[in-house]
Design a protein around this motif. Structure first.
Motif, PDB file in Angstrom:
ATOM      1  N   GLY A 123       0.811  -1.211   0.000  1.00  0.00           N
ATOM      2  CA  GLY A 123       0.000   0.000   0.000  1.00  0.00           C
ATOM      3  C   GLY A 123       0.840   1.255   0.000  1.00  0.00           C
ATOM      4  N   SER A 124       1.551   1.456   1.111  1.00  0.00           N
ATOM      5  CA  SER A 124       2.250   2.735   1.284  1.00  0.00           C
ATOM      6  C   SER A 124       3.401   2.905   0.306  1.00  0.00           C
ATOM      7  CB  SER A 124       2.758   2.847   2.720  1.00  0.00           C
ATOM      8  OG  SER A 124       1.698   2.582   3.612  1.00  0.00           O
ATOM      9  N   LEU A 125       4.018   1.805  -0.129  1.00  0.00           N
ATOM     10  CA  LEU A 125       5.110   1.946  -1.104  1.00  0.00           C
ATOM     11  C   LEU A 125       4.608   1.670  -2.532  1.00  0.00           C
ATOM     12  CD1 LEU A 125       8.167   2.391  -1.656  1.00  0.00           C
ATOM     13  CD2 LEU A 125       8.427  -0.088  -1.486  1.00  0.00           C
ATOM     14  N   VAL A 126       4.226   0.419  -2.811  1.00  0.00           N
ATOM     15  CA  VAL A 126       3.994  -0.022  -4.193  1.00  0.00           C
ATOM     16  C   VAL A 126       2.803   0.700  -4.841  1.00  0.00           C
ATOM     17  CG1 VAL A 126       3.445  -2.010  -5.660  1.00  0.00           C
ATOM     18  CG2 VAL A 126       5.089  -2.256  -3.758  1.00  0.00           C
ATOM     19  N   LEU A 127       1.598   0.605  -4.243  1.00  0.00           N
ATOM     20  CA  LEU A 127       0.421   1.202  -4.888  1.00  0.00           C
ATOM     21  C   LEU A 127       0.433   2.730  -4.826  1.00  0.00           C
ATOM     22  CD1 LEU A 127      -2.530  -1.225  -4.002  1.00  0.00           C
ATOM     23  CD2 LEU A 127      -1.272  -0.998  -6.151  1.00  0.00           C
ATOM     24  N   THR A 128       1.089   3.293  -3.816  1.00  0.00           N
ATOM     25  CA  THR A 128       1.209   4.757  -3.748  1.00  0.00           C
ATOM     26  C   THR A 128       2.009   5.266  -4.938  1.00  0.00           C
ATOM     27  OG1 THR A 128       1.075   4.672  -1.350  1.00  0.00           O
ATOM     28  CG2 THR A 128       1.989   6.680  -2.289  1.00  0.00           C
ATOM     29  N   ALA A 129       3.074   4.540  -5.283  1.00  0.00           N
ATOM     30  CA  ALA A 129       3.867   4.918  -6.456  1.00  0.00           C
ATOM     31  C   ALA A 129       3.116   4.586  -7.746  1.00  0.00           C
ATOM     32  CB  ALA A 129       5.209   4.196  -6.426  1.00  0.00           C
ATOM     33  N   ARG A 130       2.538   3.370  -7.835  1.00  0.00           N
ATOM     34  CA  ARG A 130       1.868   2.959  -9.085  1.00  0.00           C
ATOM     35  C   ARG A 130       0.653   3.827  -9.403  1.00  0.00           C
ATOM     36  NH1 ARG A 130       2.073  -3.726  -8.687  1.00  0.00           N
ATOM     37  NH2 ARG A 130       4.365  -3.864  -8.554  1.00  0.00           N
ATOM     38  N   SER A 131       0.016   4.394  -8.374  1.00  0.00           N
ATOM     39  CA  SER A 131      -1.154   5.250  -8.624  1.00  0.00           C
ATOM     40  C   SER A 131      -0.746   6.698  -8.848  1.00  0.00           C
ATOM     41  CB  SER A 131      -2.123   5.156  -7.444  1.00  0.00           C
ATOM     42  OG  SER A 131      -1.492   5.601  -6.270  1.00  0.00           O
ATOM     43  N   GLY A 132       0.554   6.991  -8.686  1.00  0.00           N
ATOM     44  CA  GLY A 132       1.044   8.347  -8.918  1.00  0.00           C
ATOM     45  C   GLY A 132       0.821   9.296  -7.765  1.00  0.00           C
ATOM     46  N   LEU A 133       0.353   8.786  -6.611  1.00  0.00           N
ATOM     47  CA  LEU A 133       0.170   9.667  -5.451  1.00  0.00           C
ATOM     48  C   LEU A 133       1.522  10.191  -4.995  1.00  0.00           C
ATOM     49  CD1 LEU A 133      -2.624   7.609  -3.741  1.00  0.00           C
ATOM     50  CD2 LEU A 133      -2.804  10.055  -4.256  1.00  0.00           C
ATOM     51  N   LEU A 134       2.574   9.415  -5.181  1.00  0.00           N
ATOM     52  CA  LEU A 134       3.952   9.894  -5.066  1.00  0.00           C
ATOM     53  C   LEU A 134       4.642   9.572  -6.391  1.00  0.00           C
ATOM     54  CD1 LEU A 134       5.236   8.754  -1.523  1.00  0.00           C
ATOM     55  CD2 LEU A 134       4.419  11.022  -2.184  1.00  0.00           C
ATOM     56  N   THR A 135       5.562  10.451  -6.816  1.00  0.00           N
ATOM     57  CA  THR A 135       6.344  10.114  -8.003  1.00  0.00           C
ATOM     58  C   THR A 135       7.337   9.015  -7.623  1.00  0.00           C
ATOM     59  OG1 THR A 135       8.082  11.690  -7.482  1.00  0.00           O
ATOM     60  CG2 THR A 135       6.230  12.509  -8.809  1.00  0.00           C
ATOM     61  N   GLN A 136       7.918   8.396  -8.647  1.00  0.00           N
ATOM     62  CA  GLN A 136       8.905   7.350  -8.372  1.00  0.00           C
ATOM     63  C   GLN A 136      10.069   7.919  -7.553  1.00  0.00           C
ATOM     64  OE1 GLN A 136      11.446   4.412 -11.076  1.00  0.00           O
ATOM     65  NE2 GLN A 136       9.256   4.017 -11.252  1.00  0.00           N
ATOM     66  N   GLU A 137      10.464   9.139  -7.882  1.00  0.00           N
ATOM     67  CA  GLU A 137      11.570   9.789  -7.170  1.00  0.00           C
ATOM     68  C   GLU A 137      11.202  10.016  -5.697  1.00  0.00           C
ATOM     69  OE1 GLU A 137      12.747  13.466  -8.984  1.00  0.00           O
ATOM     70  OE2 GLU A 137      14.120  13.918  -7.322  1.00  0.00           O
ATOM     71  N   GLN A 138       9.976  10.489  -5.454  1.00  0.00           N
ATOM     72  CA  GLN A 138       9.535  10.704  -4.062  1.00  0.00           C
ATOM     73  C   GLN A 138       9.476   9.382  -3.294  1.00  0.00           C
ATOM     74  OE1 GLN A 138       5.929  12.687  -5.174  1.00  0.00           O
ATOM     75  NE2 GLN A 138       6.746  14.746  -4.782  1.00  0.00           N
ATOM     76  N   SER A 139       9.015   8.326  -3.960  1.00  0.00           N
ATOM     77  CA  SER A 139       8.974   7.013  -3.300  1.00  0.00           C
ATOM     78  C   SER A 139      10.376   6.539  -2.948  1.00  0.00           C
ATOM     79  CB  SER A 139       8.299   5.974  -4.203  1.00  0.00           C
ATOM     80  OG  SER A 139       6.944   6.313  -4.385  1.00  0.00           O
ATOM     81  N   MET A 140      11.325   6.795  -3.852  1.00  0.00           N
ATOM     82  CA  MET A 140      12.724   6.403  -3.613  1.00  0.00           C
ATOM     83  C   MET A 140      13.292   7.195  -2.429  1.00  0.00           C
ATOM     84  SD  MET A 140      14.143   4.337  -6.151  1.00  0.00           S
ATOM     85  CE  MET A 140      13.739   3.787  -7.798  1.00  0.00           C
ATOM     86  N   ASP A 141      12.995   8.494  -2.388  1.00  0.00           N
ATOM     87  CA  ASP A 141      13.465   9.341  -1.279  1.00  0.00           C
ATOM     88  C   ASP A 141      12.916   8.817   0.051  1.00  0.00           C
ATOM     89  OD1 ASP A 141      15.063  11.019  -2.653  1.00  0.00           O
ATOM     90  OD2 ASP A 141      13.764  12.791  -2.523  1.00  0.00           O
ATOM     91  N   GLU A 142      11.617   8.489   0.040  1.00  0.00           N
ATOM     92  CA  GLU A 142      10.982   8.011   1.263  1.00  0.00           C
ATOM     93  C   GLU A 142      11.602   6.688   1.704  1.00  0.00           C
ATOM     94  OE1 GLU A 142       6.614   8.851   2.478  1.00  0.00           O
ATOM     95  OE2 GLU A 142       6.609   6.897   1.499  1.00  0.00           O
ATOM     96  N   LEU A 143      11.834   5.812   0.719  1.00  0.00           N
ATOM     97  CA  LEU A 143      12.418   4.508   1.020  1.00  0.00           C
ATOM     98  C   LEU A 143      13.845   4.663   1.536  1.00  0.00           C
ATOM     99  CD1 LEU A 143      11.722   1.483   0.834  1.00  0.00           C
ATOM    100  CD2 LEU A 143      12.660   1.488  -1.490  1.00  0.00           C
ATOM    101  N   GLY A 144      14.615   5.566   0.933  1.00  0.00           N
ATOM    102  CA  GLY A 144      15.986   5.814   1.391  1.00  0.00           C
ATOM    103  C   GLY A 144      15.999   6.279   2.838  1.00  0.00           C
ATOM    104  N   GLY A 145      15.079   7.172   3.165  1.00  0.00           N
ATOM    105  CA  GLY A 145      14.970   7.670   4.532  1.00  0.00           C
ATOM    106  C   GLY A 145      14.656   6.554   5.510  1.00  0.00           C
ATOM    107  N   LEU A 146      13.792   5.639   5.076  1.00  0.00           N
ATOM    108  CA  LEU A 146      13.377   4.523   5.924  1.00  0.00           C
ATOM    109  C   LEU A 146      14.548   3.573   6.186  1.00  0.00           C
ATOM    110  CD1 LEU A 146      10.782   3.421   7.229  1.00  0.00           C
ATOM    111  CD2 LEU A 146      10.440   2.032   5.173  1.00  0.00           C
ATOM    112  N   VAL A 147      15.292   3.269   5.122  1.00  0.00           N
ATOM    113  CA  VAL A 147      16.437   2.356   5.274  1.00  0.00           C
ATOM    114  C   VAL A 147      17.462   2.979   6.222  1.00  0.00           C
ATOM    115  CG1 VAL A 147      18.355   1.228   4.083  1.00  0.00           C
ATOM    116  CG2 VAL A 147      16.096   1.304   3.014  1.00  0.00           C
TER     117      VAL A 147
END
Ligand SMILES: [Zn+2]
Length: 639
Positions: free
Chosen positions: A349-373
């Protein structure tokens, strides 16, 4: 977190009957008449009247304790007031059980066949928390039925029939997945439903209300029912709306089927209610800031909420861990598989479908994921508490405060669970030369016939068997090592196995900046090892980090930094300057009424996390974040 049925209740009951012959002998209860008067909701009080068919003798009534989706015994019993029982024109006394404190004992006189109960539910809860938190404002109300009912002991919740009615403040509109609502003035009468369907079908009502059809002309229908504290907050751009249409289409492509008759996103936009999401089978109770649809920053901050709660219709409601399938709301739930229930939902939900639906851009999803890691790379609590224990201990970790969260750990099965499932996805792809992925897992595990809500419980072994069906591997060993081990490499391996690397640089991480702005704080976990609010309050200190070694703890207040009054900007300047300085960063800190000087020995300058491509390995992550359906327009292609 995040929850309908009448025909569906019967459908689920039928599944249970087949699964458990013991249930067959069980009696049915009701119909219980339930009238909730919410016309005084703006005054923070609900009035409840019930008529319960009874037989003479001892009767025990329950107030719901373990709330589905909240995974803990947090039914807000403290908000019940004015409770009175009567029958045959006489008052009937009651007494609370001294051990099972959500149980009330009554002795029904011989001539009485209908027990009348009345009580108020006080909406005086503070803004925080989940559904027991603040739920009403001057202009709206979210009604969680579990808060306004009692039910008799000795029956499965599928076997207790309720006839609910709801009175709203004059002129308010409403949305719900609860079937059969007939409105007469301000009174709504719903179809009779089983208790589990009722509790699974909250009602969102308000003065400023908007309904958007996300799949017009298609079956099943999908609605966004939005209530806000102002008319202006109900607006959204066509582009924003398109992402929600896309979300429904992407979920259909991912899961291949839908286990609901219709679906309602019940979206509350208010700064005066608790902010969270709670899943239901045919709806979700999604509460966020008033300007979330019209303010760009707020929109990004809540991007993952609806996708997360929507995924729960499949992962949590249709497929549910065995330990969370209980006969009533008093039997304790076992939370050991929340790393699937919530962790996989966070991933899908929060990662995959949020990006696939365009609610976050791929770049924003990557930034969020980087922060999480990066955050999980700096979480010393991982050295002693295994990920599994964060799930096992969820009933009390949900109530843990932010201070020391890095050392205590909190409900980490969400975020570390997300990383664990990214690693599973990357590993599946690696084992099968990218022929199988979590997309296939979802089709197998969450698929099956579409239609009325059904419940298919699962165990750890069922998860492993599904993975083995896609790619034979030691999945038990893979999962147990990451769940039971301490200091596991899950965060970094998840990124590396999906073809990316984590690096640190002075360049800010866009999503991290956004989170700091929304939270009105500076997350300095990666530098001095502290999280500090914009007014200097220390919210958390990383155990063993520079601020910790300087004697700083949560609850202290930083008054001055390098001789100047504390501000986020001064602090940032001091960290920036630490690189070329040989002396520690000097702070004046208030610990209660006492002031002290503290020297933070940090010299690493500014550090923000970023993901960069590792060209030596296949790029699975970009593929995972890519839409499965055509992006243009609001129509869907799957199914
Ligand atoms: Zn959840």
């Amino acid at each position: 977190m995040r929850r309908t049925m009448s025909m569906a209740g019967i459908a689920v009951a039928a599944v249970m009957l087949l699964a458990s012959p013991r249930v067959q002998a069980q009696a049915k209860a009701g119909p219980i008449r339930l009238i909730v008067d919410a016309s005084d909701a703006p005054q923070k009080i609900l009035h409840v009247k019930m008529a319960i068919p009874v037989t003479p003798g001892a009767l025990t009534l329950y107030y719901p304790e373990w709330i589905p989706g909240e995974h803990m015994p947090d039914g807000p019993i403290i908000e019940v007031a004015g409770m009175k029982f009567s029958g045959g024109g006489k008052t009937i006394p009651w007494r609370r059980d001294l051990v099972e404190m959500f149980s009330l004992h009554l002795d029904i006189p011989s001539e009485v066949t209908m027990l009348n109960a009345e009580f108020d539910f006080l909406l005086s809860a503070p803004a925080g928390g989940f559904s027991a938190g603040a739920s009403a404002t001057n202009s709206l109300d979210v009604l969680s039925w579990n808060q306004v009912l009692l039910y008799p002991k000795g029956f499965n919740i599928h076997d207790i029939l309720f006839e609910p009615s709801l009175k709203l403040p004059s002129g308010w509109k409403y949305g719900t997945a609860l079937p059969g609502g007939k409105q007469n003035g301000d009174m709504i009468d719903f179809s009779p439903v089983a208790l589990n369907t009722l509790v699974d079908s909250p009602v969102l009502a308000g003065r400023y209300f908007r309904e958007i059809q996300l799949t017009p002309g298609q079956n099943p229908p999908h609605f966004m029912d939005i209530a806000a504290d102002s008319e202006a907050a109900l607006a959204m751009t066509p582009e924003t709306e398109m992402h929600f249409h896309q979300l429904v289409a992407e979920a259909a492509a991912l899961f291949g089927s839908r286990h609901y008759r219709d679906y309602h996103f019940l979206l509350t936009l208010s700064d005066d209610v608790a902010h969270f999401g709670l899943e239901h089978h045919e709806s979700s109770d999604d509460r966020t800031a008033e300007r979330s649809l019209i303010d760009e920053t707020e929109l990004l901050a809540f991007a993952g909420l609806l996708p997360h709660e929507y995924v729960h219709s499949w992962n949590g409601k249709y497929r549910r861990p065995e330990g969370l399938v209980t006969p009533d709301y008093q039997v304790p739930m076992k939370d050991d598989l929340l790393w699937v229930y919530e962790g996989l939902t966070e991933y899908l939900g929060s990662l995959v479908l949020t990006a696939r639906s365009g609610l976050l851009t791929q770049e924003q999803s990557m930034d969020e994921l980087g922060g999480l890691v990066a955050l999980y790379q700096h979480r010393p609590g991982r050295d002693w508490r295994p990920l599994q224990d964060t799930a096992d201990a969820a009933p009390f970790l949900y109530n843990a405060t932010e201070d020391w969260s890095n050392w205590r750990r909190g409900t980490d099965f969400y975020e570390e669970g997300e990383l664990l499932w990214l690693d599973v996805d990357a590993t599946l792809r690696g084992l099968t030369k990218n022929k199988k992925s979590m997309n296939d897992f979802c089709l197998v595990f969450h698929g099956g016939p579409s239609g009325t809500p059904a419940l298919k419980p699962y165990t750890f072994d069922d998860v492993v068997a599904t993975l083995n069906g896609l790619a034979p591997y030691d999945w038990t060993g893979f999962l147990r090592a990451r769940l039971d081990g301490t200091s596991t490499k899950t965060p970094i391996e998840a990124i590396e196995n999906s073809g990316w690397k984590l690096v640190y640089s002075e360049e800010p991480n866009g999503m991290e900046e956004l989170e700091n702005a929304i939270g009105k704080r500076s997350n300095m976990t990666l530098t001095i090892g502290a999280v500090v609010s914009d007014d200097g309050m220390v919210e958390d200190v990383i155990h063993g980090g520079p601020a910790y070694n300087a004697g700083i703890g949560p609850g202290m207040k930083i008054i001055a930094v390098a001789g100047k009054q504390y501000s986020p900007e001064e602090m940032k300047r001091a960290i920036e300057g630490s690189k070329s300085s040989t002396t520690p960063i000097q702070l004046i800190v208030a610990n209660g009424a006492q002031f002290q000087t503290r020297s933070v020995d940090y010299h690493g300058g500014l550090r923000s996390p970023h993901l960069v491509r590792d060209s030596s390995r296949p790029d699975y992550l970009s593929e995972i974040l890519k839409p499965m359906t055509p992006v243009a327009g609001a129509t869907q292609s799957a199914q």
